[in-house]
Design a protein around this motif. Sequence first.
Motif, mmCIF file in Angstrom:
data_model
loop_
_atom_site.group_PDB
_atom_site.id
_atom_site.type_symbol
_atom_site.label_atom_id
_atom_site.label_comp_id
_atom_site.label_asym_id
_atom_site.label_seq_id
_atom_site.Cartn_x
_atom_site.Cartn_y
_atom_site.Cartn_z
ATOM 1 N N ASP A 80 0.805 -1.225 0.000
ATOM 2 C CA ASP A 80 0.000 0.000 0.000
ATOM 3 C C ASP A 80 0.836 1.272 0.000
ATOM 4 O O ASP A 80 0.297 2.369 -0.106
ATOM 5 N N GLY A 81 2.158 1.139 0.154
ATOM 6 C CA GLY A 81 3.026 2.310 0.132
ATOM 7 C C GLY A 81 3.104 3.056 1.448
ATOM 8 O O GLY A 81 3.572 4.190 1.490
ATOM 9 N N ILE A 82 2.678 2.419 2.533
ATOM 10 C CA ILE A 82 2.702 3.056 3.853
ATOM 11 C C ILE A 82 4.085 2.924 4.478
ATOM 12 O O ILE A 82 4.551 3.827 5.172
ATOM 13 N N ILE A 83 4.725 1.787 4.251
ATOM 14 C CA ILE A 83 6.106 1.599 4.697
ATOM 15 C C ILE A 83 6.961 1.174 3.505
ATOM 16 O O ILE A 83 6.448 0.713 2.483
ATOM 17 N N ASP A 84 8.262 1.343 3.655
ATOM 18 C CA ASP A 84 9.221 0.978 2.612
ATOM 19 C C ASP A 84 10.042 -0.208 3.094
ATOM 20 O O ASP A 84 10.424 -0.275 4.263
ATOM 21 N N ARG A 85 10.297 -1.142 2.192
ATOM 22 C CA ARG A 85 11.128 -2.315 2.485
ATOM 23 C C ARG A 85 12.414 -2.166 1.695
ATOM 24 O O ARG A 85 12.398 -2.130 0.465
ATOM 25 N N GLN A 86 13.518 -2.048 2.400
ATOM 26 C CA GLN A 86 14.824 -1.866 1.767
ATOM 27 C C GLN A 86 15.652 -3.132 1.957
ATOM 28 O O GLN A 86 15.944 -3.523 3.085
#
Length: 104
Positions: A50-56
């Motif tokens: 959903d674009g609420i958090i980023d996974r790096q």
Amino acid sequence: MLEWLGNKWALVVLVKISEGEPMRFNELYRNIPSVSEKVLSQVLKQLTTDGIIDRQLYPDVPPRVEYSITDLGKTLLPHVKALMKWGQDNFEQIMINRNDKISQ
């Protein structure tokens, strides 16, 4: 509507990730009592989608993954915090209401 909005774990994860530096999965898992690895994984996937958090993902050995809040997620935080404040402000009355219903 966002499917995870009613998921208590999604809100807990969002608040934990927003508290500071990016967090790794195991750090989140240790800092959120009672959540299972499966549920945490599902919540992280949905919040990322959903674009609420980023996974790096870092190409270290072993691979390292960190989660952080996105700019979109930051716009959601004031609303989440307002909901938390409402719960804290009304906790006593809610508990009274629950006890009244139980004793009937």
